[in-house]
Design an enzyme around this catalytic site. Structure first.
Site, PDB file in Angstrom:
ATOM      1  NE  ARG A  81      -4.210  -1.754   1.822  1.00  0.00           N
ATOM      2  CZ  ARG A  81      -4.966  -2.382   2.700  1.00  0.00           C
ATOM      3  NH1 ARG A  81      -4.645  -2.361   3.984  1.00  0.00           N
ATOM      4  NH2 ARG A  81      -6.045  -3.018   2.314  1.00  0.00           N
ATOM      5  CE  LYS A 117     -21.995 -14.796   6.495  1.00  0.00           C
ATOM      6  NZ  LYS A 117     -22.164 -13.769   7.546  1.00  0.00           N
ATOM      7  N   GLY A 151     -10.516  -8.092  -1.043  1.00  0.00           N
ATOM      8  CA  GLY A 151      -9.347  -8.397  -0.226  1.00  0.00           C
ATOM      9  C   GLY A 151      -8.866  -9.839  -0.347  1.00  0.00           C
ATOM     10  N   GLY A 180     -13.696  -3.164   0.060  1.00  0.00           N
ATOM     11  CA  GLY A 180     -15.068  -2.665   0.147  1.00  0.00           C
ATOM     12  C   GLY A 180     -15.346  -1.538  -0.830  1.00  0.00           C
TER      13      GLY A 180
HETATM   14  P1  ADP Z   1     -13.292 -10.992  -1.028  1.00  0.00           P
HETATM   15  O1  ADP Z   1     -12.536 -10.502   0.184  1.00  0.00           O
HETATM   16  O2  ADP Z   1     -12.380 -11.318  -2.168  1.00  0.00           O
HETATM   17  O3  ADP Z   1     -14.405 -10.061  -1.420  1.00  0.00           O
HETATM   18  P2  ADP Z   1     -14.996 -12.681   0.577  1.00  0.00           P
HETATM   19  O4  ADP Z   1     -14.563 -11.933   1.782  1.00  0.00           O
HETATM   20  O5  ADP Z   1     -16.381 -12.508   0.115  1.00  0.00           O
HETATM   21  O6  ADP Z   1     -13.985 -12.397  -0.637  1.00  0.00           O
HETATM   22  O7  ADP Z   1     -14.827 -14.243   0.819  1.00  0.00           O
HETATM   23  C1  ADP Z   1     -13.624 -14.848   1.103  1.00  0.00           C
HETATM   24  C2  ADP Z   1     -13.779 -15.991   2.052  1.00  0.00           C
HETATM   25  O8  ADP Z   1     -14.736 -16.920   1.586  1.00  0.00           O
HETATM   26  C3  ADP Z   1     -12.480 -16.753   2.213  1.00  0.00           C
HETATM   27  O9  ADP Z   1     -12.012 -16.588   3.521  1.00  0.00           O
HETATM   28  C4  ADP Z   1     -12.881 -18.195   1.916  1.00  0.00           C
HETATM   29  O10 ADP Z   1     -12.303 -19.119   2.817  1.00  0.00           O
HETATM   30  C5  ADP Z   1     -14.383 -18.184   2.089  1.00  0.00           C
HETATM   31  N1  ADP Z   1     -15.010 -19.273   1.343  1.00  0.00           N
HETATM   32  C6  ADP Z   1     -14.882 -19.563   0.037  1.00  0.00           C
HETATM   33  N2  ADP Z   1     -15.559 -20.668  -0.276  1.00  0.00           N
HETATM   34  C7  ADP Z   1     -16.120 -21.124   0.855  1.00  0.00           C
HETATM   35  C8  ADP Z   1     -16.932 -22.245   1.179  1.00  0.00           C
HETATM   36  N3  ADP Z   1     -17.291 -23.139   0.258  1.00  0.00           N
HETATM   37  N4  ADP Z   1     -17.330 -22.395   2.467  1.00  0.00           N
HETATM   38  C9  ADP Z   1     -16.976 -21.491   3.389  1.00  0.00           C
HETATM   39  N5  ADP Z   1     -16.208 -20.412   3.150  1.00  0.00           N
HETATM   40  C10 ADP Z   1     -15.790 -20.220   1.898  1.00  0.00           C
HETATM   41 MG    MG Z   2     -13.019 -10.571   2.266  1.00  0.00          MG
END
Ligand code: ADP
Ligand code: MG
Length: 396
Positions: A37, A199, A353, A376
């Protein structure tokens, strides 16, 4: 919409320029362990230094209580690292707007740099408190925001102070906004959007927004099980959101209506526990055992997704395909990352992230067209929301 003022338009010589950067970096034993960063802000800082501005940098780091100094969250290590990267001395003020900050700012010569102490040691920062905005503004003649990662927050340093000084966007801010909005306004087609992560509820607005733009929408990660439920399948003990099954069903219908190709897993890596050493079994998506949870997309799904990605002219990816943090469940995310990296002709944009962490883990960052530094903030932009930190930089 009026354009965003660029730091290029700022007559910087001899002027005190207050720059909001994102130096929210990991620190261990007083040393910055990942300076990504800080490096990301260098083009803007170097430009201002080169122009002979008196550069005042401000940032938050971590989540202090907002009741004054906390050793764990001091920006002193970030200031030290910046000095190394710039190859010149960087001053550090032990407070943000107090006596030391004022003295250090007054002592700046043209081309000098000072880093102020963590903005969030003062609880007024997150409240966008007018008094703090005025105290920050009093330190400077102009304001630059290069902290895209906090642009979705209306804080004193990202929103309030911008109204009190001539305000400009730094290079990182400009590149983030131009790349993400460009992708949405005029995607090269076919445009493949890949969504995963944990989610549906976190990402529903992103899914919805991309449904209007993408030619193909690929779904993986924990959120896919809510979609599988909507298709009438059983998902065992997988992550699922019962309240969102209906919305997921509506998304499937919407995709059909719009002619968007929606890809869901056809096979799943299941585990009997959420653990690295769990017993695993790869099954077809309609055969998930009642006592197992899906923690990754299966190899057939990965191949299917890779094929869709190979045919894309532009790709946006947010959200891992599985629990990539555990070796046993990283294959799906890795396969997708490799497929995106292999499509060298396409514009490939990674946001979020954990998705960025995954790409870094597999050492593929160099192969992507653009990696967003805002988690975010990039999601809110993709959702079509206006970011207070960006809106504050628009020309009258
Ligand atoms: P980003 O930060 O890229 O936006 P998210 O925060 O939405 O992504 O999601 C990332 C998390 O989702 C990771 O920590 C990963 O372990 C979890 N994850 C991915 N697939 C599954 C799954 N099938 N069951 C539970 N957790 C999951
Ligand atoms: Mg995340």
């Amino acid at each position: 919409m009026s354009k965003i003022n660029s730091v290029d338009e700022l007559e910087a010589r001899g002027r005190r320029v207050l720059v909001r950067v994102d130096f929210n970096v990991p620190v261990k034993d007083g040393v910055v362990t990942d300076d990504t960063r800080i490096r990301a802000a260098l083009p803007t800082i170097e430009r201002l230094v080169g122009e002979g501005a008196r550069v005042i940098l401000m940032s938050h780091l971590g989540r202090p209580k907002g009741e004054g100094f906390e050793e764990a969250y001091t920006l002193a290590p970030a200031a030290a690292r910046l000095g190394e990267l710039l190859g010149r001395p960087v001053a550090f003020a032990s407070d943000t707007v107090g006596a030391d900050a004022q003295a250090k700012v007054a002592a700046l010569a043209d081309g000098d740099v000072v880093v102020l102490e963590n903005l969030r040691f003062d609880k007024r920062e997150k409240k966008n408190d007018p008094a703090l905005c005025a105290e920050l503004a009093a330190l400077a003649d102009a304001y630059v925001n290069d902290a895209f990662g906090t642009a979705h927050r209306a804080h004193a340093s990202t929103a309030g102070v911008a109204a009190l000084l001539p305000a400009y966007a730094g290079y990182l801010m400009q590149r983030e906004v131009a790349t993400l909005t460009g992708m949405l306004d005029e995607p090269k087609r076919p445009f493949v959007a890949i969504l995963g992560g944990s989610k549906v509820s976190d990402k529903i607005k992103v899914i919805d927004a991309l449904m209007d733009k993408a030619d193909t929408l690929i779904i993986g990660g924990g959120m896919c099980f809510t979609f599988l439920l909507a298709q009438g399948l059983a998902v065992g003990t997988s992550l699922k959101e019962d309240d969102w099954v209906e919305r997921a069903g509506a998304m499937i219908a919407k995709a059909e209506e719009r002619g968007v190709k929606l890809l869901l897993p056809v096979d799943v890596v299941c585990a009997d526990a959420f653990a690295e050493d769990a017993n695993t079994k790869t099954v077809s998506a309609d055969e998930i055992p009642a006592d197992m949870m899906g923690l990754d997309i299966g190899p057939k799904t990965a191949a299917l997704y890779a094929e869709a990605i190979a045919g894309a002219a532009s790709v946006f990816w947010n959200g891992p395909m599985g629990v990539f943090e555990m070796k046993a469940f990283e294959a799906g995310t890795k396969a997708v990352a490799e497929a995106v990296a292999a499509n060298e002709a396409a514009d490939t944009i990674i946001g979020g992230g954990d998705s960025v962490a995954a790409v870094n883990k597999f050492d593929l960052a160099e192969k992507m067209t653009f990696i967003s530094t805002g988690g975010g903030a990039s999601m809110e932009l993709v959702q079509g929301e206006k970011l207070p930190g960006v809106e504050a930089l628009r020309a009258e």
